[in-house]
Design an enzyme around this catalytic site. Structure first.
Site, mmCIF file in Angstrom:
data_model
loop_
_atom_site.group_PDB
_atom_site.id
_atom_site.type_symbol
_atom_site.label_atom_id
_atom_site.label_comp_id
_atom_site.label_asym_id
_atom_site.label_seq_id
_atom_site.Cartn_x
_atom_site.Cartn_y
_atom_site.Cartn_z
ATOM 1 N NE ARG A 1 -3.772 -0.073 2.348
ATOM 2 C CZ ARG A 1 -3.805 -1.202 3.051
ATOM 3 N NH1 ARG A 1 -2.895 -1.440 3.987
ATOM 4 N NH2 ARG A 1 -4.728 -2.105 2.832
ATOM 5 C CE1 TYR A 2 0.252 4.638 3.837
ATOM 6 C CE2 TYR A 2 0.238 2.413 4.730
ATOM 7 C CZ TYR A 2 -0.306 3.684 4.667
ATOM 8 O OH TYR A 2 -1.408 3.982 5.429
ATOM 9 N NE ARG B 1 4.338 2.028 6.286
ATOM 10 C CZ ARG B 1 4.355 3.278 5.828
ATOM 11 N NH1 ARG B 1 5.345 3.701 5.055
ATOM 12 N NH2 ARG B 1 3.382 4.120 6.115
ATOM 13 C CB CYS C 1 -6.192 -15.661 14.918
ATOM 14 S SG CYS C 1 -5.914 -14.364 13.692
ATOM 15 C CB CYS D 1 -10.985 -9.937 17.479
ATOM 16 S SG CYS D 1 -9.401 -10.217 18.298
ATOM 17 C CB CYS E 1 -11.232 -9.561 13.078
ATOM 18 S SG CYS E 1 -9.826 -9.802 11.990
ATOM 19 N NE ARG F 1 -5.509 -8.266 6.839
ATOM 20 C CZ ARG F 1 -4.488 -7.678 7.469
ATOM 21 N NH1 ARG F 1 -4.145 -8.095 8.676
ATOM 22 N NH2 ARG F 1 -3.809 -6.707 6.905
ATOM 23 C CG ASP G 1 -10.655 -0.997 10.295
ATOM 24 O OD1 ASP G 1 -10.384 0.138 9.874
ATOM 25 O OD2 ASP G 1 -9.818 -1.744 10.834
ATOM 26 C CG ASP H 1 -6.257 1.243 7.593
ATOM 27 O OD1 ASP H 1 -5.930 1.741 6.500
ATOM 28 O OD2 ASP H 1 -5.592 0.391 8.187
ATOM 29 C CE LYS I 1 -2.600 1.536 10.263
ATOM 30 N NZ LYS I 1 -1.945 0.840 9.128
#
Length: 346
Positions: free
Chosen positions: A88-89, A92, A101, A105, A108, A110, A269, A306, A313
Site C-alpha cells: 500500500r505504501y 513497506r 489466529c 476477535c 476483526c 479480516r 473498521d 484506515d 491511515k
C-alpha cells in the site's frame, strides 16, 4: 482448559446465554469462534458487559450488517501484487504468512478470511519474497495474517532468515496478539526466532483492555523486552470495551509499565457485523482530548482511521489550533483554554 471454538462450549463455560444458542449458531456459521484459555481466565462470566468476553464471545448483533460495511474494509486486495502480499505504501509491505489466529476477535477487519488455509503456501511465499527482493524501495516488511506467532519458532526463524538475505530491507515488524492471548508461546525458542543478525525487529502488540495484561502476559512481554525487542501496541476503539478515557488511560499506563509504547488507537473498521462496537469519530476525538494532559505523551497513541478502499491511515486527533490571520494562531491547551500565539517564523 482448551480453546473454546463453538457456541456450545461458550455456553458451557458460562460466557454466553443458553437461550441464545440458535441465533449464536447463526453467527458462528458466518464468523469463526475461538477463545484461548488465557482469555477465558481473564474473562468474568456473568459480569455485565465484560470487556474480555465482549471481544471474543459471539453476539447476535453481528448478524446486523449495515450498507456501509465491507468484505475488505481496508483494501488489502486492491494493493496485492502477488498472493499473500499487500503493498500500500512505497517503502513497506504486509506479508500475510498465515490466516490462522489463536483468537477470533468479533470486530476483526479480516474476519471474512481468517482461519482459511493455514500458512501461506511455499510457492506463494517465494513469489512474495521475490517481489520484495526486486523492489528496492521496500525497506520494511510487516508480518501479519492472521497472527504470525501461531507458527512454530522453526517456521518463524526460517522466514526471518530469508528476509535477512534481502539487502535493502532494514526492519521487520510483527503484528500479534499472542503475548496476551497465548503468552506461553513466547518461550525462549520463540524469542530466539525473532532475533536476527542484521534486521531491526519490532513487535506490535494488539491489546484493547488492561484486563488482558495478566501476570502471564506481563511475563511474556518482559521476555521480549529483556531480549532487546522493541515493543509497540495497537488498540481498537470499541464501544462496550474501552470507549472512555478512564479505561484507555488504565490500558496505556499498564502498557508503559510493561515497556510497551502505545502506538495506534484505531477507529473501528467497517467490517461486516461490527456496528455495535463502533463509536463516532467525534466521540473518539473527545476521548483523545480528555486523555491529553491526563496521561503523559509516552502513554498516548495516535488515533487513526484506515480509510476504506485501501487509501491508508489518516490521523484523527482533535484540533488544537486555528489560524486567525497570517502568522497569528488561536491555540487550545490540554484543558481546552484558548491562547493567542504569534508565529515569529511566519
Amino acid at each position: 482448559m482448551r480453546p473454546l471454538t463453538s457456541v456450545s462450549a461458550m455456553i458451557e463455560a458460562g460466557l454466553a446465554p443458553g437461550d441464545d444458542s440458535a441465533v449464536l449458531e447463526e453467527v458462528a456459521s458466518e464468523f469463526r469462534i475461538r477463545m484461548t484459555p488465557a482469555m477465558q481466565a481473564a474473562a468474568r462470566p456473568g459480569t455485565a458487559a465484560d470487556p474480555i468476553a465482549a471481544q471474543f464471545v459471539p453476539d447476535a448483533r453481528e448478524l446486523d450488517t449495515r450498507p456501509e460495511e465491507l468484505l475488505d474494509p481496508i483494501g488489502d486486495d486492491i494493493h496485492s501484487p502477488v498472493p499473500g502480499l499487500t503493498h500500500r505504501y512505497p517503502d513497506r509491505v504486509i506479508l500475510h504468512i498465515t490466516k490462522t489466529c489463536e483468537v477470533y476477535c468479533r470486530f476483526c477487519f479480516r474476519r471474512e478470511v481468517v482461519g482459511e488455509d493455514g500458512t501461506l503456501p511455499e510457492d506463494d511465499l517465494t513469489a512474495a519474497l521475490d517481489y520484495i527482493a526486486r523492489t528496492p524501495a521496500i525497506h520494511e516488511v510487516i508480518l501479519t495474517g492472521g497472527d504470525p506467532l501461531v507458527l512454530s519458532p522453526r517456521r518463524i526463524a526460517a522466514v526471518m532468515a530469508r528476509l535477512t538475505k534481502i539487502p535493502h530491507l532494514d526492519v521487520v515488524r510483527i503484528h500479534t496478539r499472542i503475548p496476551v492471548v497465548a503468552p506461553d508461546r513466547i518461550d525462549a525458542a520463540m524469542v530466539a526466532a525473532l532475533r536476527t543478525e542484521r534486521l531491526a525487529v519490532w513487535l506490535v502488540l494488539h491489546t484493547n483492555h488492561a484486563n488482558e495484561l495478566t501476570p502471564d502476559a506481563c511475563a511474556a512481554l518482559a521476555r521480549l523486552a529483556d531480549a532487546g525487542i522493541p515493543l509497540l501496541s495497537q488498540s481498537v476503539l470499541l464501544r462496550g470495551v474501552n470507549a472512555d478515557a478512564d479505561t484507555l488511560a488504565d490500558l496505556f499506563r499498564a502498557l508503559i509499565r510493561n515497556r510497551v509504547k502505545p502506538y495506534y488507537l484505531h477507529h473501528c473498521d467497517l467490517a461486516r457485523g461490527t456496528s455495535h462496537f463502533r463509536t463516532s469519530i467525534a466521540e473518539g476525538q473527545a476521548i483523545m482530548a480528555a486523555l491529553r494532559g491526563r496521561i503523559s505523551g509516552t502513554c498516548l497513541p495516535q488515533y487513526v482511521l484506515d480509510l476504506p478502499g485501501g487509501h491508508g491511515k489518516v490521523p484523527l486527533g482533535p484540533g488544537y489550533l486555528d489560524e486567525t490571520a497570517p502568522g497569528r494562531w488561536l491555540i487550545r491547551d490540554w484543558q481546552g483554554t484558548p491562547h493567542e500565539y504569534r508565529d515569529p517564523g511566519a
